[in-house]
Structures are given as C-alpha cells and as structure tokens.
Design a protein around this motif. Structure first.
Motif, short mmCIF file in Angstrom:
data_model
loop_
_atom_site.label_atom_id
_atom_site.label_comp_id
_atom_site.label_asym_id
_atom_site.label_seq_id
_atom_site.Cartn_x
_atom_site.Cartn_y
_atom_site.Cartn_z
N LEU A 17 -10.08 33.18 -8.92
CA LEU A 17 -8.88 34.11 -8.85
C LEU A 17 -7.50 33.41 -8.43
O LEU A 17 -6.66 33.85 -8.78
CB LEU A 17 -9.22 34.90 -7.53
N TYR A 32 -11.96 37.20 -0.49
CA TYR A 32 -12.55 38.91 -0.30
C TYR A 32 -13.58 38.99 0.15
O TYR A 32 -14.71 38.13 0.25
CB TYR A 32 -12.48 39.04 -2.02
N TRP A 57 -10.19 46.83 -4.68
CA TRP A 57 -9.89 46.05 -5.51
C TRP A 57 -9.32 44.90 -5.00
O TRP A 57 -8.46 44.93 -3.96
CB TRP A 57 -8.78 46.50 -6.52
N THR A 58 -9.47 43.85 -5.62
CA THR A 58 -8.83 42.46 -5.11
C THR A 58 -7.27 42.62 -5.73
O THR A 58 -6.92 43.55 -6.35
CB THR A 58 -9.33 41.21 -5.87
N THR A 59 -6.56 41.62 -5.25
CA THR A 59 -4.96 41.70 -5.62
C THR A 59 -5.08 40.94 -7.17
O THR A 59 -6.26 40.62 -7.34
CB THR A 59 -4.14 40.61 -4.75
N PRO A 60 -4.15 41.32 -7.80
CA PRO A 60 -4.40 40.85 -8.98
C PRO A 60 -4.56 39.39 -9.22
O PRO A 60 -4.00 38.55 -8.53
CB PRO A 60 -2.93 41.21 -9.53
N PHE A 61 -5.21 38.99 -10.20
CA PHE A 61 -5.64 37.53 -10.46
C PHE A 61 -4.10 36.84 -10.82
O PHE A 61 -3.40 37.29 -11.43
CB PHE A 61 -6.48 37.23 -11.61
N MET A 73 -2.77 42.58 -16.51
CA MET A 73 -3.69 42.52 -15.00
C MET A 73 -5.01 42.37 -15.04
O MET A 73 -5.55 43.18 -15.99
CB MET A 73 -2.94 43.74 -14.27
N THR A 74 -5.65 41.60 -14.26
CA THR A 74 -7.12 41.75 -14.02
C THR A 74 -7.35 41.63 -12.64
O THR A 74 -6.84 40.99 -11.72
CB THR A 74 -7.72 40.46 -14.52
N GLN A 75 -8.34 42.71 -12.33
CA GLN A 75 -8.84 42.70 -10.53
C GLN A 75 -10.17 43.07 -10.83
O GLN A 75 -10.79 43.58 -11.78
CB GLN A 75 -7.99 43.92 -9.98
N LYS A 77 -13.81 44.38 -8.17
CA LYS A 77 -14.38 44.68 -6.85
C LYS A 77 -15.70 44.06 -6.92
O LYS A 77 -16.51 43.87 -7.86
CB LYS A 77 -14.63 46.31 -6.89
N LYS A 90 -11.70 45.09 -13.77
CA LYS A 90 -10.89 45.75 -14.34
C LYS A 90 -9.66 44.66 -15.21
O LYS A 90 -9.13 44.17 -14.40
CB LYS A 90 -10.08 46.84 -13.81
#
Length: 152
Positions: A17, A32, A57-61, A73-75, A77, A90
C-alpha cells in the motif's frame, strides 16, 4: 483469543500500500486493523456480503513508483477468521487485461494486484502475493527489500 486478534491486526502490514519495500525513499508504512469475522465469506468479489460491513476501506493506495496520487484509485477491506485471511479490493481500472495463465510466472507483466505482508514491518522476510485478471497467482517469500542497495 483477544491477544491473537491484536497480534494479527498489529502484525499484518500491507507494505504494498505504501511502496515501502519497493521504494528507496523513506516512508512510514500505514497500518490497517483487520478484524476477525465469525460470518462465512463467499469469495465472489461482492462487497454487499454481510461480513464486509464490519470492515472499513483503506485509504487510497499510492503508486509503487512513488506517485502519491495514482491515475486510478485502489482500496481494500480485510478480514480474517480461524482459517483464512480475506481481502476485498476495489480497483478503478478501465483497461484490465491479462494473458499469463501459468502459476508462479512473473505476473506483474500483466495488470495485477499485489499484496505484501511484512509481519514485523522491517522490509525483510516478507510475503508477496500477486493475482492477475485471469486469477493466475504468483506467491513468493522475499528476504530483503526489492530495491535494497548492496554495500561493498
């Protein structure tokens, strides 16, 4: 069991990430907390599955090459149970393609999703999993940072 939950949530860092293991620049990896689930998860990529409600969801990569804001964007869970570690991704990518079908081939030549797991957060002795759009997997164990400079 509570200490096991804490240990797992603290021990699992998704270094991919933040590009930590892949980059020469100094960064502080984000963490996370992956919570334990008692609900069975159907592996179908559907985020409407009830089990995913507990995860955020994580913060955006950030881009592995160091670009802070990637084009798409990629995130993810993440959850775990007594048998498995689950990742729901996602990924906003309009041009997904793949042609590699042999397991443990060099998947990053295709569009792929990569996860790095570094339990003690030292960029050494970490696990990497890569998957392409054809569900071809490449998993490996790496004992040093990908771009570590050799000192003589």
């Amino acid at each position: 069991m509570h200490s096991r939950s804490k240990l797992l949530s603290l021990a699992v860092f998704f270094v991919g990430l933040m590009s930590y293991a892949q980059s020469e620049r100094e960064v502080s990896p984000k963490s996370y907390i992956a919570y334990k689930t008692s609900k069975e998860i159907v592996i179908d990529g559907d985020e409407a599955d009830k089990a995913w409600e507990k995860a955020s969801w994580t913060t955006p990569f950030v881009d592995i090459e160091g670009v802070e804001t990637p084009k798409y964007m990629t995130q993810v869970k993440m959850l775990w149970d007594d048998n498995y570690y689950y990742i729901l991704a996602k990924i906003e990518e309009p041009h997904v393609w793949a042609n590699l079908r042999q397991r443990d081939t060099i998947i990053f030549y295709n569009n792929d999703f990569e996860v790095f797991i570094d339990p003690d957060n030292d960029t050494h002795n970490y696990y990497e999993l890569e998957i392409n759009a054809l569900n071809t997997a490449w998993d490996l164990f790496i004992n040093k940072p990908y771009r570590e400079k050799t000192r003589f």
